[in-house]
Write a protein that holds these residues in place. Structure first.
Motif, mmCIF file in Angstrom:
data_model
loop_
_atom_site.group_PDB
_atom_site.id
_atom_site.type_symbol
_atom_site.label_atom_id
_atom_site.label_comp_id
_atom_site.label_asym_id
_atom_site.label_seq_id
_atom_site.Cartn_x
_atom_site.Cartn_y
_atom_site.Cartn_z
ATOM 1 N N ILE A 143 63.814 85.480 -3.814
ATOM 2 C CA ILE A 143 63.332 84.837 -2.590
ATOM 3 C C ILE A 143 61.823 84.639 -2.593
ATOM 4 O O ILE A 143 61.288 83.713 -1.983
ATOM 5 N N TRP A 144 61.084 85.508 -3.317
ATOM 6 C CA TRP A 144 59.617 85.428 -3.313
ATOM 7 C C TRP A 144 59.070 84.471 -4.364
ATOM 8 O O TRP A 144 57.867 84.201 -4.384
ATOM 9 N N GLY A 145 59.917 83.975 -5.233
ATOM 10 C CA GLY A 145 59.475 83.015 -6.229
ATOM 11 C C GLY A 145 58.406 83.573 -7.155
ATOM 12 O O GLY A 145 58.407 84.757 -7.502
ATOM 13 N N ALA A 146 57.472 82.716 -7.542
ATOM 14 C CA ALA A 146 56.433 83.099 -8.501
ATOM 15 C C ALA A 146 55.535 84.202 -7.968
ATOM 16 O O ALA A 146 55.024 85.023 -8.746
ATOM 17 N N TYR A 147 55.347 84.243 -6.653
ATOM 18 C CA TYR A 147 54.467 85.267 -6.084
ATOM 19 C C TYR A 147 54.954 86.673 -6.439
ATOM 20 O O TYR A 147 54.174 87.524 -6.877
ATOM 21 N N GLY A 148 56.230 86.942 -6.245
ATOM 22 C CA GLY A 148 56.760 88.267 -6.543
ATOM 23 C C GLY A 148 56.694 88.591 -8.024
ATOM 24 O O GLY A 148 56.360 89.722 -8.412
ATOM 25 N N VAL A 149 56.990 87.604 -8.871
ATOM 26 C CA VAL A 149 56.915 87.814 -10.319
ATOM 27 C C VAL A 149 55.482 88.114 -10.734
ATOM 28 O O VAL A 149 55.202 89.058 -11.481
ATOM 29 N N ASP A 150 54.541 87.309 -10.243
ATOM 30 C CA ASP A 150 53.133 87.469 -10.621
ATOM 31 C C ASP A 150 52.581 88.816 -10.168
ATOM 32 O O ASP A 150 51.873 89.504 -10.917
ATOM 33 N N LYS A 151 52.882 89.189 -8.928
ATOM 34 C CA LYS A 151 52.369 90.471 -8.422
ATOM 35 C C LYS A 151 52.971 91.643 -9.202
ATOM 36 O O LYS A 151 52.286 92.636 -9.467
ATOM 37 N N SER A 152 54.227 91.545 -9.552
ATOM 38 C CA SER A 152 54.849 92.644 -10.298
ATOM 39 C C SER A 152 54.249 92.742 -11.701
ATOM 40 O O SER A 152 54.037 93.852 -12.216
ATOM 41 N N GLU A 153 53.938 91.621 -12.318
ATOM 42 C CA GLU A 153 53.307 91.647 -13.637
ATOM 43 C C GLU A 153 51.903 92.246 -13.563
ATOM 44 O O GLU A 153 51.460 92.932 -14.492
#
Length: 309
Positions: free
Chosen positions: A117-127
């Protein structure tokens, strides 16, 4: 007194964080693009997305507080510039770093990667989190809040509701009430950061941080709207906006954004300055009521939904 570098600092979080650190007696320097001067602090003008800008920076700081690290590359570049000499590193993360945990609220040891649901934002923050966890040699704090609110909020959330109620526009509330929201007042976040500036927390501290109270979208709308003194008109998105993404007519996704905060409560024995009722009252009092009426224009999708009533 400690020498503190705040990366970012000119926006919503910085407006609460920097005075809090100064009042605690610390010497604060900010690093940002220099678009807005901040009184009483030294300023390093640099674009954190430009590697050449960051590699030219120098300075030894007791603590680095990164309020604007959204991607792995941003955090890696900042850490390359300041991490080798910093004594502590405090990173502002997000609830969006967790993968889906459909049967429970995510805790600090749950898998990262960002829910779809968070799209790229969630992926980027987790990385960004994963980079720091794997590379930081200095003591590291990662704080993961859900939704922030408070005075100077640059996100149109509480102002979204007040603007509609005061201008006699309905609020379209998405979903069936199953999605739960959790919040943290920005001043409480600032005081949590200030605590970790001075605390002896060992090599690593990773915490979900939020007020314990949770509520669904309609409850949130009603709590926020009540302060305005106007009459709230609610339209059911479930009934009137079937198939329309909630973010096209509402400030939040129709998706639970709440966290298991038991570790923070247990370890810190923390007393929050605000609960949601007192915090939203504090926030409303910081605005000019007349200006709020025009604060948040209706979206095209919102108008289309309301025209069909």
């Amino acid at each position: 007194m400690k020498k503190i570098l705040v990366i970012g600092g000119s926006g919503f979080v910085g407006a609460a964080l920097i005075p809090t650190l100064q009042e605690a007696g610390h010497q604060v320097t900010v690093l940002n693009r220099g678009n807005r001067r901040i009184n009483g602090v030294a300023q390093i003008v640099a674009d954190r997305d430009r590697h050449e800008d960051m590699t030219q920076q120098s300075g030894v700081f007791d603590v680095v507080v990164d309020t604007s690290g959204y991607t792995r590359q941003q955090v890696k570049t900042a850490f390359s510039a300041f991490g080798e000499t910093a004594r502590n590193w405090i990173h502002l993360s997000s609830a969006a770093v967790y993968r889906e945990t459909p049967d429970r609220l995510p805790a600090e040891d749950d898998p990262l990667g960002g829910a779809n649901i968070w799209g790229a934002y969630g992926v980027d923050k987790s990385e960004a989190d994963e980079f720091l966890i794997g590379r930081a040699k200095c003591p590291l704090v990662i704080l993961r809040p859900p939704y922030l609110y408070g005075p100077n909020n640059t996100n149109d959330r509480e102002t979204f509701v007040w603007s509609r109620v005061l201008s006699e526009r309905p609020v379209i509330v998405p979903g069936d009430g199953a999605a739960q929201f959790q919040f943290l007042h920005v001043q409480d976040l600032a005081e949590i950061v200030a605590h970790f500036v001075d605390a002896d927390f060992g090599k690593r501290a990773i915490y979900n941080v939020a007020e314990p109270e949770m509520m669904n979208a309609e409850t949130w709308v009603k709590k926020v709207a009540a302060l305005s003194g106007g009459e709230l008109k609610v339209v059911s998105g479930e009934a009137q906006a079937t198939g329309v993404t909630a973010r096209k007519y509402f400030p939040f996704r129709d998706y639970t954004c709440a966290l298991n905060v038991s570790k923070f409560v247990r370890d810190m024995n923390w007393t929050f300055r605000f609960n949601f009722d007192s915090g939203i009252t504090d926030t409303f009092s910081s605005y000019n009521v007349d200006e709020l009426q025009q604060f948040s224009p209706s979206s095209a999708e919102e108008l289309r939904i309301l025209d069909m009533l």
